[in-house]
Design an enzyme around this catalytic site. Sequence first.
Site, mmCIF file in Angstrom:
data_model
loop_
_atom_site.group_PDB
_atom_site.id
_atom_site.type_symbol
_atom_site.label_atom_id
_atom_site.label_comp_id
_atom_site.label_asym_id
_atom_site.label_seq_id
_atom_site.Cartn_x
_atom_site.Cartn_y
_atom_site.Cartn_z
ATOM 1 N N LYS A 1 0.877 -1.176 0.000
ATOM 2 C CA LYS A 1 0.000 0.000 0.000
ATOM 3 C C LYS A 1 0.913 1.224 0.000
ATOM 4 O O LYS A 1 2.026 1.182 0.533
ATOM 5 C CB LYS A 1 -0.873 -0.008 1.260
ATOM 6 C CG LYS A 1 -2.075 0.924 1.179
ATOM 7 C CD LYS A 1 -3.172 0.327 0.332
ATOM 8 C CE LYS A 1 -4.388 1.267 0.279
ATOM 9 N NZ LYS A 1 -4.241 2.402 -0.631
ATOM 10 N N ASN B 1 -13.303 3.237 -5.405
ATOM 11 C CA ASN B 1 -12.827 3.370 -4.033
ATOM 12 C C ASN B 1 -12.400 4.809 -3.774
ATOM 13 O O ASN B 1 -12.122 5.570 -4.708
ATOM 14 C CB ASN B 1 -11.670 2.414 -3.768
ATOM 15 C CG ASN B 1 -10.351 2.930 -4.299
ATOM 16 O OD1 ASN B 1 -9.624 3.654 -3.609
ATOM 17 N ND2 ASN B 1 -10.017 2.597 -5.549
ATOM 18 N N CYS C 1 -3.613 10.466 -7.908
ATOM 19 C CA CYS C 1 -4.803 9.729 -7.501
ATOM 20 C C CYS C 1 -5.977 10.685 -7.678
ATOM 21 O O CYS C 1 -6.082 11.682 -6.947
ATOM 22 C CB CYS C 1 -4.666 9.280 -6.049
ATOM 23 S SG CYS C 1 -5.764 7.933 -5.613
ATOM 24 N N LYS D 1 4.212 4.920 -11.295
ATOM 25 C CA LYS D 1 2.922 4.339 -11.639
ATOM 26 C C LYS D 1 2.014 5.451 -12.127
ATOM 27 O O LYS D 1 1.628 6.346 -11.364
ATOM 28 C CB LYS D 1 2.278 3.624 -10.451
ATOM 29 C CG LYS D 1 0.973 2.907 -10.831
ATOM 30 C CD LYS D 1 0.382 2.145 -9.666
ATOM 31 C CE LYS D 1 -0.824 1.333 -10.112
ATOM 32 N NZ LYS D 1 -1.441 0.594 -8.980
ATOM 33 N N GLY E 1 -4.795 -2.811 -14.826
ATOM 34 C CA GLY E 1 -6.104 -2.228 -15.097
ATOM 35 C C GLY E 1 -7.054 -3.226 -15.730
ATOM 36 O O GLY E 1 -6.950 -3.537 -16.914
ATOM 37 N N GLY E 2 -7.962 -3.770 -14.941
ATOM 38 C CA GLY E 2 -9.015 -4.609 -15.478
ATOM 39 C C GLY E 2 -8.637 -6.030 -15.794
ATOM 40 O O GLY E 2 -9.319 -6.701 -16.577
ATOM 41 N N THR F 1 -8.149 -5.170 -8.442
ATOM 42 C CA THR F 1 -9.603 -5.279 -8.328
ATOM 43 C C THR F 1 -10.076 -6.727 -8.347
ATOM 44 O O THR F 1 -10.943 -7.120 -7.562
ATOM 45 C CB THR F 1 -10.279 -4.491 -9.462
ATOM 46 O OG1 THR F 1 -9.940 -3.107 -9.330
ATOM 47 C CG2 THR F 1 -11.783 -4.641 -9.419
#
Length: 392
Positions: free
Chosen positions: A46, A69, A129, A173, A255-256, A278
């Site tokens: 994290k 989120n 973010c 990132k 992503g996804g 996710t």
Amino acid sequence: MEIDLSLKLAGLELKNPIIVASSAFSRNGATIKKLSEYGPAAIVTKTIVAQPVPHARPCYAAIDGGFINCLSGSDLSADQWFKEEIKIAKEGEVKIIASIAGRFPEESIELAKKAEEAGVDMIEYATACPHLAEIYNAMFPGSMGPPEVHNPEPLAKMLAEIKKEVSIPIMPKFSSIFFIDAVNWAKASEKAGADAIAAADALGPVLQIDIETGQPVLGGPKGSGGLTGPAIKPLVLKMVLDMAENVNIPIVGVGGISSWRDAVEYFMVGATCVGLATAVHLRGPKIIPQILYGIKKFMEDKGYSSLSEIRGLTHRRIKEREIRGKQLITTPKVPEIDINRCNACGICQRACIYEAITVDEFAKIEPAKCFGCGLCVTVCPTKALSLDYYQV
């Protein structure tokens, strides 16, 4: 055939291409150690910050097509991470990548140095973010403006300064909000000395409403959040494709990714590794070995022995379009039907706005009405329809 999934990411030897991206599954050393048992090659912590803040609640919601989120960085102190949590995390059988974010250069450099001293294998530098400004400004009025999406120079300068102070690889990132200018961000990062790029974090700010109450489903002043999951995959795939054409450093596609098919798509557009978050949230960590098995099975079925044979395949196909004069086809082609696969479900007929398809014992296409759009092929659940504009 022996399938070899091992690879190197910016000099880091990985046993396979699966990385668990920064998420609640990597919220402390114990969760990282436990997650390592499911077989990923690396796990990203994290995001570690110098001054943690409490999370707004509620902070998660599953939505059609994905997940939203409103979390901020880790709620554990940097000292706790570097003195305790990293040690515990390293007891697992994975490489540890420390995600860090600083408010100013000196703070970022200090976090990076301490992360290296704690023994992490790589540093991921969080860039933007999209939902945080709303939350931070509620806690600390005027503390944060909107994220920068067009000027990569401040990030490049930060990366260059960090590179002077640490010897382990560093990987920015990118956020999905960089999609409009992803190549410039990638070029600037490579020039600054970045060893790899991860793309991409959440898209946003986004919103979901509970129609029973009228309330946003997430907490915070307006319920804004970041969107992840399958909904952002097409956008991030294009980011990775474009960046891979323009930089020489490896890219981690994030992503996804919910299946082995998604992972293979990312490899084909040029990603060296893929990051999961996710899917692990919504389906549990058992999805990691399932995706690894699926990748291996696909490679066996297609006769591939290593990921290098898949990586960048889409770039080669795009080049073939150019060489063969098929960059722009305007003459419609009618899909072919495998009647042995067709179960007469009627999905293709309902999807065809040109009324070219009828279904009796099996689907039939009227060539004079067919627009050649390809939609029927993509909705067919049994793969009975096929259409190839690029076959030799």
